[in-house]
Design a protein around this motif. Structure first.
Motif, PDB file in Angstrom:
ATOM      1  N   GLN A 136     -29.440 -36.391 -34.489  1.00 24.42           N
ATOM      2  CA  GLN A 136     -30.138 -37.560 -33.946  1.00 24.42           C
ATOM      3  C   GLN A 136     -30.584 -38.495 -35.067  1.00 24.42           C
ATOM      4  OE1 GLN A 136     -33.259 -35.520 -31.904  1.00 24.42           O
ATOM      5  NE2 GLN A 136     -32.136 -35.362 -29.956  1.00 24.42           N
ATOM      6  N   LEU A 137     -31.106 -37.912 -36.128  1.00 25.21           N
ATOM      7  CA  LEU A 137     -31.556 -38.731 -37.261  1.00 25.21           C
ATOM      8  C   LEU A 137     -30.367 -39.399 -37.944  1.00 25.21           C
ATOM      9  CD1 LEU A 137     -34.266 -36.385 -38.838  1.00 25.21           C
ATOM     10  CD2 LEU A 137     -34.558 -38.199 -37.132  1.00 25.21           C
ATOM     11  N   GLU A 138     -29.251 -38.686 -38.044  1.00 26.33           N
ATOM     12  CA  GLU A 138     -28.051 -39.290 -38.628  1.00 26.33           C
ATOM     13  C   GLU A 138     -27.576 -40.477 -37.789  1.00 26.33           C
ATOM     14  OE1 GLU A 138     -25.993 -35.428 -40.848  1.00 26.33           O
ATOM     15  OE2 GLU A 138     -25.501 -35.875 -38.755  1.00 26.33           O
ATOM     16  N   ALA A 139     -27.624 -40.325 -36.462  1.00 19.77           N
ATOM     17  CA  ALA A 139     -27.219 -41.428 -35.580  1.00 19.77           C
ATOM     18  C   ALA A 139     -28.161 -42.617 -35.734  1.00 19.77           C
ATOM     19  CB  ALA A 139     -27.200 -40.949 -34.126  1.00 19.77           C
ATOM     20  N   LEU A 140     -29.459 -42.339 -35.817  1.00 14.07           N
ATOM     21  CA  LEU A 140     -30.437 -43.411 -35.999  1.00 14.07           C
ATOM     22  C   LEU A 140     -30.183 -44.164 -37.301  1.00 14.07           C
ATOM     23  CD1 LEU A 140     -33.078 -44.818 -35.116  1.00 14.07           C
ATOM     24  CD2 LEU A 140     -34.319 -43.056 -36.391  1.00 14.07           C
ATOM     25  N   MET A 141     -29.910 -43.447 -38.362  1.00  9.47           N
ATOM     26  CA  MET A 141     -29.688 -44.095 -39.659  1.00  9.47           C
ATOM     27  C   MET A 141     -28.387 -44.881 -39.664  1.00  9.47           C
ATOM     28  SD  MET A 141     -31.108 -44.644 -42.532  1.00  9.47           S
ATOM     29  CE  MET A 141     -32.398 -43.402 -42.552  1.00  9.47           C
ATOM     30  N   ALA A 142     -27.339 -44.354 -39.042  1.00 16.77           N
ATOM     31  CA  ALA A 142     -26.047 -45.047 -39.021  1.00 16.77           C
ATOM     32  C   ALA A 142     -26.144 -46.352 -38.248  1.00 16.77           C
ATOM     33  CB  ALA A 142     -24.981 -44.137 -38.415  1.00 16.77           C
ATOM     34  N   VAL A 143     -26.805 -46.339 -37.106  1.00 16.99           N
ATOM     35  CA  VAL A 143     -26.931 -47.561 -36.306  1.00 16.99           C
ATOM     36  C   VAL A 143     -27.866 -48.555 -36.984  1.00 16.99           C
ATOM     37  CG1 VAL A 143     -27.693 -48.496 -34.075  1.00 16.99           C
ATOM     38  CG2 VAL A 143     -26.381 -46.351 -34.162  1.00 16.99           C
ATOM     39  N   THR A 144     -28.902 -48.040 -37.633  1.00 15.59           N
ATOM     40  CA  THR A 144     -29.804 -48.926 -38.392  1.00 15.59           C
ATOM     41  C   THR A 144     -29.039 -49.629 -39.505  1.00 15.59           C
ATOM     42  OG1 THR A 144     -31.749 -47.563 -37.933  1.00 15.59           O
ATOM     43  CG2 THR A 144     -31.850 -48.980 -39.886  1.00 15.59           C
ATOM     44  N   LEU A 145     -28.174 -48.903 -40.189  1.00 14.67           N
ATOM     45  CA  LEU A 145     -27.419 -49.458 -41.303  1.00 14.67           C
ATOM     46  C   LEU A 145     -26.421 -50.516 -40.836  1.00 14.67           C
ATOM     47  CD1 LEU A 145     -26.644 -49.339 -44.338  1.00 14.67           C
ATOM     48  CD2 LEU A 145     -25.019 -47.530 -43.746  1.00 14.67           C
ATOM     49  N   HIS A 146     -25.738 -50.264 -39.725  1.00 15.04           N
ATOM     50  CA  HIS A 146     -24.656 -51.144 -39.292  1.00 15.04           C
ATOM     51  C   HIS A 146     -25.066 -52.118 -38.188  1.00 15.04           C
ATOM     52  CE1 HIS A 146     -21.695 -49.067 -41.722  1.00 15.04           C
ATOM     53  NE2 HIS A 146     -22.148 -47.903 -41.265  1.00 15.04           N
ATOM     54  N   GLY A 147     -26.205 -51.880 -37.517  1.00 16.76           N
ATOM     55  CA  GLY A 147     -26.648 -52.770 -36.451  1.00 16.76           C
ATOM     56  C   GLY A 147     -25.784 -52.716 -35.222  1.00 16.76           C
ATOM     57  N   SER A 148     -25.024 -51.631 -35.055  1.00 13.18           N
ATOM     58  CA  SER A 148     -24.078 -51.549 -33.948  1.00 13.18           C
ATOM     59  C   SER A 148     -23.828 -50.092 -33.595  1.00 13.18           C
ATOM     60  CB  SER A 148     -22.750 -52.210 -34.336  1.00 13.18           C
ATOM     61  OG  SER A 148     -21.701 -51.813 -33.490  1.00 13.18           O
ATOM     62  N   MET A 149     -23.843 -49.791 -32.290  1.00 13.69           N
ATOM     63  CA  MET A 149     -23.517 -48.443 -31.829  1.00 13.69           C
ATOM     64  C   MET A 149     -22.082 -48.073 -32.195  1.00 13.69           C
ATOM     65  SD  MET A 149     -25.850 -46.808 -29.768  1.00 13.69           S
ATOM     66  CE  MET A 149     -27.366 -47.207 -28.858  1.00 13.69           C
ATOM     67  N   THR A 150     -21.188 -49.055 -32.029  1.00 13.00           N
ATOM     68  CA  THR A 150     -19.766 -48.790 -32.272  1.00 13.00           C
ATOM     69  C   THR A 150     -19.506 -48.448 -33.725  1.00 13.00           C
ATOM     70  OG1 THR A 150     -19.145 -50.297 -30.487  1.00 13.00           O
ATOM     71  CG2 THR A 150     -17.445 -49.723 -32.095  1.00 13.00           C
ATOM     72  N   ALA A 210     -21.418 -40.854 -27.368  1.00  9.58           N
ATOM     73  CA  ALA A 210     -22.120 -39.721 -27.991  1.00  9.58           C
ATOM     74  C   ALA A 210     -23.298 -40.215 -28.820  1.00  9.58           C
ATOM     75  CB  ALA A 210     -21.154 -38.914 -28.856  1.00  9.58           C
ATOM     76  N   VAL A 211     -23.102 -41.332 -29.547  1.00 11.75           N
ATOM     77  CA  VAL A 211     -24.199 -41.915 -30.325  1.00 11.75           C
ATOM     78  C   VAL A 211     -25.295 -42.401 -29.389  1.00 11.75           C
ATOM     79  CG1 VAL A 211     -24.858 -43.829 -31.841  1.00 11.75           C
ATOM     80  CG2 VAL A 211     -22.762 -42.540 -32.287  1.00 11.75           C
ATOM     81  N   SER A 212     -24.896 -43.057 -28.318  1.00 13.32           N
ATOM     82  CA  SER A 212     -25.871 -43.564 -27.357  1.00 13.32           C
ATOM     83  C   SER A 212     -26.705 -42.424 -26.772  1.00 13.32           C
ATOM     84  CB  SER A 212     -25.144 -44.311 -26.237  1.00 13.32           C
ATOM     85  OG  SER A 212     -26.066 -44.786 -25.277  1.00 13.32           O
ATOM     86  N   ARG A 213     -26.048 -41.304 -26.500  1.00 18.50           N
ATOM     87  CA  ARG A 213     -26.756 -40.158 -25.932  1.00 18.50           C
ATOM     88  C   ARG A 213     -27.730 -39.556 -26.945  1.00 18.50           C
ATOM     89  NH1 ARG A 213     -22.720 -38.379 -23.764  1.00 18.50           N
ATOM     90  NH2 ARG A 213     -21.955 -36.963 -25.387  1.00 18.50           N
ATOM     91  N   LEU A 214     -27.296 -39.459 -28.213  1.00 18.92           N
ATOM     92  CA  LEU A 214     -28.173 -38.941 -29.260  1.00 18.92           C
ATOM     93  C   LEU A 214     -29.426 -39.792 -29.408  1.00 18.92           C
ATOM     94  CD1 LEU A 214     -25.533 -38.044 -32.018  1.00 18.92           C
ATOM     95  CD2 LEU A 214     -27.056 -36.419 -30.862  1.00 18.92           C
ATOM     96  N   LEU A 215     -29.249 -41.105 -29.392  1.00 23.87           N
ATOM     97  CA  LEU A 215     -30.391 -42.006 -29.569  1.00 23.87           C
ATOM     98  C   LEU A 215     -31.299 -42.002 -28.340  1.00 23.87           C
ATOM     99  CD1 LEU A 215     -28.698 -45.010 -31.396  1.00 23.87           C
ATOM    100  CD2 LEU A 215     -30.079 -43.165 -32.366  1.00 23.87           C
ATOM    101  N   SER A 216     -30.698 -41.850 -27.166  1.00 20.18           N
ATOM    102  CA  SER A 216     -31.503 -41.769 -25.957  1.00 20.18           C
ATOM    103  C   SER A 216     -32.388 -40.528 -25.981  1.00 20.18           C
ATOM    104  CB  SER A 216     -30.598 -41.747 -24.727  1.00 20.18           C
ATOM    105  OG  SER A 216     -31.354 -41.593 -23.537  1.00 20.18           O
ATOM    106  N   ASP A 217     -31.797 -39.405 -26.403  1.00 14.72           N
ATOM    107  CA  ASP A 217     -32.578 -38.163 -26.501  1.00 14.72           C
ATOM    108  C   ASP A 217     -33.665 -38.293 -27.568  1.00 14.72           C
ATOM    109  OD1 ASP A 217     -30.975 -37.081 -24.556  1.00 14.72           O
ATOM    110  OD2 ASP A 217     -29.715 -35.939 -25.965  1.00 14.72           O
ATOM    111  N   LEU A 218     -33.334 -38.952 -28.691  1.00 14.38           N
ATOM    112  CA  LEU A 218     -34.310 -39.130 -29.757  1.00 14.38           C
ATOM    113  C   LEU A 218     -35.476 -40.002 -29.287  1.00 14.38           C
ATOM    114  CD1 LEU A 218     -35.191 -38.704 -32.686  1.00 14.38           C
ATOM    115  CD2 LEU A 218     -33.752 -40.652 -33.336  1.00 14.38           C
ATOM    116  N   ARG A 219     -35.151 -41.039 -28.537  1.00  9.00           N
ATOM    117  CA  ARG A 219     -36.203 -41.905 -28.001  1.00  9.00           C
ATOM    118  C   ARG A 219     -37.148 -41.110 -27.107  1.00  9.00           C
ATOM    119  NH1 ARG A 219     -33.666 -45.753 -24.064  1.00  9.00           N
ATOM    120  NH2 ARG A 219     -33.758 -43.822 -22.869  1.00  9.00           N
TER     121      ARG A 219
END
Length: 300
Positions: free
Chosen positions: A9-23, A35-44
């Motif tokens: 979840q933290l890796e997904a948060l950092m990757a999207v923060t870095l790139h500004g895009s889920m894709t 899968a990224v969207s699901r990870l971030l939803s669970d983290l939220r």
């Protein structure tokens, strides 16, 4: 928080923060965008606050996430470091070795073996502790060191051992009359001042027996526990000695010469380690390397 955080979840948060895009975050992680969207939803849900706001087509971290980012970076960096160190341990390029040895080894053969071993293993550190055989045995029984190099070892239920018989030679100053001999025996030393090991040592008893069998008296001058000390005294012109070929080799070209001694008297080295202490991969590899380094000096 009702659930524990997960590293992914933290890796997904950092990757999207870095790139500004889920894709693009998904591409970096090598997983799908859902899968990224699901990870971030669970983290939220775990954190209890929103993670991103959308601005000009980009996902921008909320102030709450910005506050957490330094700690998240530290966690991810630490996990990366742990992964790298673990891989180095698996590859036997990281770890720590604690070695107890006879004092002579700490200044003769062992430093070269350690230096060669460490050359391709920058993550390995070493503790080297020289002392007398009695102390080395205490350390092995107490599981204080990984590996020991000793002599005169007669066995102990808490210590595993491998015995290696090293050839012995007669050493004398360069240019000495003994240099004319191809092999040196007790009778050749009848008129020489002899530097030898302690009288209570197994090696001295074997040497003394060889002299007695030829009815030759040992002309004792200096008694020393260490072969290296005997070699130093020979270089200084004090007398001659019968020592391990391993130690004599280090003094060739330094004012000392040597010849085989007959009858053959082995210097028995014992490589010891605690029976109940599980050895690390790096210590097992070093013991193997050290044993191989003794091959040129072994009897037989």
């Amino acid at each position: 928080m009702t659930h524990a955080l997960r590293l992914r979840q933290l890796e997904a948060l950092m990757a999207v923060t870095l790139h500004g895009s889920m894709t693009r975050g998904a591409q970096e992680l090598g997983i799908s965008q859902p899968a990224v969207s699901r990870l971030l939803s669970d983290l939220r849900d775990v954190l209890g606050f929103n993670l991103f706001n959308r601005r000009d087509g980009r996902l921008v971290p909320t102030q709450e996430v910005r506050y957490l980012l330094p700690d998240i970076r530290r966690v991810l960096d630490m996990m990366t470091q742990i992964s790298e160190v673990s891989q180095n341990i698996t590859d036997k390029k990281a770890g720590h070795l604690s070695i107890a040895c006879l004092p002579g080894f700490a200044t003769s053969h062992l430093p070269g073996v350690v230096a060669s071993f460490l050359r391709d293993r920058p993550g390995v550190s070493v503790t080297l502790e020289p002392d007398r055989p009695e102390r080395i045995l205490e350390w092995m029984v107490g599981e204080q060191y990984d590996f020991g190099i000793t002599d005169g070892f007669e066995g102990h239920p808490a210590v595993e051992s491998e015995h290696i018989d090293i050839r012995t030679v007669c050493v004398f100053p360069t240019g000495h009359r003994l240099s004319a001999r191809k092999v040196i025996g007790p009778r050749d030393l009848a008129d020489e001042n002899l530097i030898h090991t302690r009288r209570d040592s197994t090696f001295f008893r074997d040497l003394n027996e060889a002299f007695q069998k030829t009815n030759t008296a040992i002309n004792s001058l200096v008694e020393s526990r260490q072969f290296t000390a005997a070699c130093e005294l020979v270089c200084a012109g004090v007398g001659v000695s019968v020592v391990s070929a391993l130690d004599a080799h280090k003094y060739v070209g330094r004012g000392l010469d040597h010849r085989p001694f007959a009858p053959a008297i082995p210097h028995r080295l014992s490589l010891v380690r605690p029976t109940l202490k599980q050895p690390s991969m790096i210590s097992l590899e070093f013991m193997e390397v050290f044993t191989e380094s003794l091959a040129p000096y072994r009897m037989g």
